[in-house]
Enzyme design. Sequence first.
Site, mmCIF file in Angstrom:
data_model
loop_
_atom_site.group_PDB
_atom_site.id
_atom_site.type_symbol
_atom_site.label_atom_id
_atom_site.label_comp_id
_atom_site.label_asym_id
_atom_site.label_seq_id
_atom_site.Cartn_x
_atom_site.Cartn_y
_atom_site.Cartn_z
ATOM 1 N N LYS A 1 5.534 9.016 8.719
ATOM 2 C CA LYS A 1 5.398 8.431 10.066
ATOM 3 C C LYS A 1 6.504 8.878 11.027
ATOM 4 O O LYS A 1 6.455 9.992 11.562
ATOM 5 C CB LYS A 1 5.289 6.913 9.949
ATOM 6 C CG LYS A 1 4.025 6.478 9.159
ATOM 7 C CD LYS A 1 3.909 4.986 9.064
ATOM 8 C CE LYS A 1 2.855 4.557 8.084
ATOM 9 N NZ LYS A 1 1.480 4.586 8.636
ATOM 10 N N TYR B 1 0.861 -1.187 0.000
ATOM 11 C CA TYR B 1 0.000 0.000 0.000
ATOM 12 C C TYR B 1 0.893 1.230 0.000
ATOM 13 O O TYR B 1 1.853 1.305 0.783
ATOM 14 C CB TYR B 1 -0.892 -0.015 1.233
ATOM 15 C CG TYR B 1 -1.748 1.224 1.448
ATOM 16 C CD1 TYR B 1 -1.531 2.064 2.543
ATOM 17 C CD2 TYR B 1 -2.786 1.557 0.574
ATOM 18 C CE1 TYR B 1 -2.323 3.183 2.752
ATOM 19 C CE2 TYR B 1 -3.578 2.680 0.782
ATOM 20 C CZ TYR B 1 -3.337 3.490 1.876
ATOM 21 O OH TYR B 1 -4.113 4.613 2.079
ATOM 22 N N ASP C 1 9.272 2.605 -0.975
ATOM 23 C CA ASP C 1 8.278 3.231 -0.086
ATOM 24 C C ASP C 1 8.636 2.833 1.352
ATOM 25 O O ASP C 1 8.294 1.741 1.802
ATOM 26 C CB ASP C 1 6.857 2.786 -0.445
ATOM 27 C CG ASP C 1 5.831 3.459 0.451
ATOM 28 O OD1 ASP C 1 4.635 3.433 0.100
ATOM 29 O OD2 ASP C 1 6.222 4.005 1.513
HETATM 30 P P1 KE4 Z 1 -0.532 8.216 4.844
HETATM 31 O O1 KE4 Z 1 -1.116 8.981 3.656
HETATM 32 O O2 KE4 Z 1 -1.558 7.383 5.569
HETATM 33 O O3 KE4 Z 1 0.263 9.140 5.795
HETATM 34 O O4 KE4 Z 1 0.562 7.210 4.285
HETATM 35 C C1 KE4 Z 1 0.195 6.295 3.287
HETATM 36 C C2 KE4 Z 1 1.164 5.126 3.314
HETATM 37 C C3 KE4 Z 1 2.117 5.033 2.321
HETATM 38 N N1 KE4 Z 1 3.012 4.013 2.298
HETATM 39 C C4 KE4 Z 1 2.995 3.059 3.265
HETATM 40 C C5 KE4 Z 1 4.000 1.948 3.212
HETATM 41 C C6 KE4 Z 1 2.038 3.110 4.312
HETATM 42 O O5 KE4 Z 1 2.031 2.140 5.261
HETATM 43 C C7 KE4 Z 1 1.099 4.157 4.343
HETATM 44 C C8 KE4 Z 1 0.032 4.268 5.411
HETATM 45 N N2 KE4 Z 1 -0.006 3.188 6.339
HETATM 46 C C9 KE4 Z 1 -1.307 2.903 6.944
HETATM 47 C C10 KE4 Z 1 -1.173 1.657 7.827
HETATM 48 N N3 KE4 Z 1 -1.058 0.478 7.051
HETATM 49 C C11 KE4 Z 1 -1.824 4.087 7.702
HETATM 50 C C12 KE4 Z 1 -3.029 3.798 8.570
HETATM 51 C C13 KE4 Z 1 -4.280 4.324 7.954
HETATM 52 O O6 KE4 Z 1 -4.470 4.199 6.725
HETATM 53 O O7 KE4 Z 1 -5.089 4.856 8.748
#
Ligand code: KE4
Length: 432
Positions: free
Chosen positions: A273, A145, A240
């Site tokens: 993060k 993701y 990523d």
């Molecule tokens: P954000 O847009 O949520 O800050 O980041 C997207 C993203 C991009 N790349 C990776 C590898 C990620 O894990 C994420 C976001 N992670 C999720 C948890 N699997 C955030 C939690 C959520 O969606 O509320």
Amino acid sequence: MSTDSRNARLFARAQQVIPGGVNSPVRAFRAVGGVPRFIARAEGAYMIDADGRRYIDYIGSWGPMILGHGHPAVLEAVQQAAREGLSYGAPTEREVELAEAILAHVPSMEMLRLVSSGTEAAMSALRLARGATGRSRIIKFEGCYHGHADALLVKAGSGLATFGHPTSAGVPAEVVQHTLVLEYNNLAQIEEAFALHGRDLACVMIEPIAGNMNFVRASVPFMTRLRELCTQHGALLVFDEVMTGFRVGLGSAQAHYAKLIPGFAPDMSVFGKVIGGGMPLAAFGGKRAVMEQLAPLGPVYQAGTLSGNPVATACGLATLKEIAKPGFYEALAQRTRELVDGLVGAAKAAGVPMVGDCEGGMFGFFFAGELPQNYASVLATDKERFNRFFHAMLESGVYFAPALYEAGFVSAAHGAAEIGATVEAAARALRA
Ligand code: KE4
């Protein structure tokens, strides 16, 4: 949970005004069932919900809270920055300091740009890769993701010759027609995909340790070959590291692979993060020749009102300062390993098949006989048992990720007492 609990009442109220009652779907507990906990406050390794119940927190805001909640140096930095000004829409020294601090630990990058979310960083990196190469096609992997930008909300087509199909309503097929989705760790598929499309590929985007499949490592042969094929065909390898960045080690996952694969480095990287310490902050970066294609220097447009926000950068800087201290990751990795070994040991004693893995402060576990190597094998693990275990642990005051396909996170605030209490609760839950 009784219907008259504050959590239940808040959830009912939230669902009247916010879709699903949450501002991000995974928080809704739909994968595990039950009522999500509305968090009132957090301290150290603990979160306290609206009913006053304390939980050992293994979510850590999905990775950012590597120091634990309420670290005094971070709080002081954020409060001081807030007193100076919340946002200017103009450059600040602190953005330069944070960029320098991140680049100091990621030698594959010469420049970076700060943004406000991982989605924004991955989306921008994708546009930059396409602009810098003049190519449109991209490869991603099932189970990875990269945020919710349209071009990345895609599932595999019917074969390697066909491109992706949207995974979300509202994403036109045309937007994902250039996205090829392959099976993680599948060497034959990347060979075939590059043979078919190599000269048209702008980039390959990958989670080096896939935390969105719980915890699945890219194998060394797979990552080695992926790097070779990208180099051979002029496609950019985009790591990523939104989740793994500064979470699995001070050099992030790319340093881990550079130890295993001589001379290994990605061409671009995406962070989020941990580098924001819990505030909205992310980044993408790479070599100068690529990054200088970005506006205002080059033709690839990218912008953001709150990019490099002065309070968020203060939080990120204070966090990076703490995690760069000698011994930080050794201690964190040891705690995390103790947790995983304790969980797997408790399962073995109860005769329950469980496997687990961890790197730095990130971990995962599966109710299965062996560690999954791709998304299909993650989905084949025992989801029902995972969901029962999740709720049993939640009732015992241990808050794991409310979904089989999510990773877990340990912070510096998790001590022997928290790890011990977690393993004891797991032993009870697994014997039940
Ligand atoms: P954000 O847009 O949520 O800050 O980041 C997207 C993203 C991009 N790349 C990776 C590898 C990620 O894990 C994420 C976001 N992670 C999720 C948890 N699997 C955030 C939690 C959520 O969606 O509320």
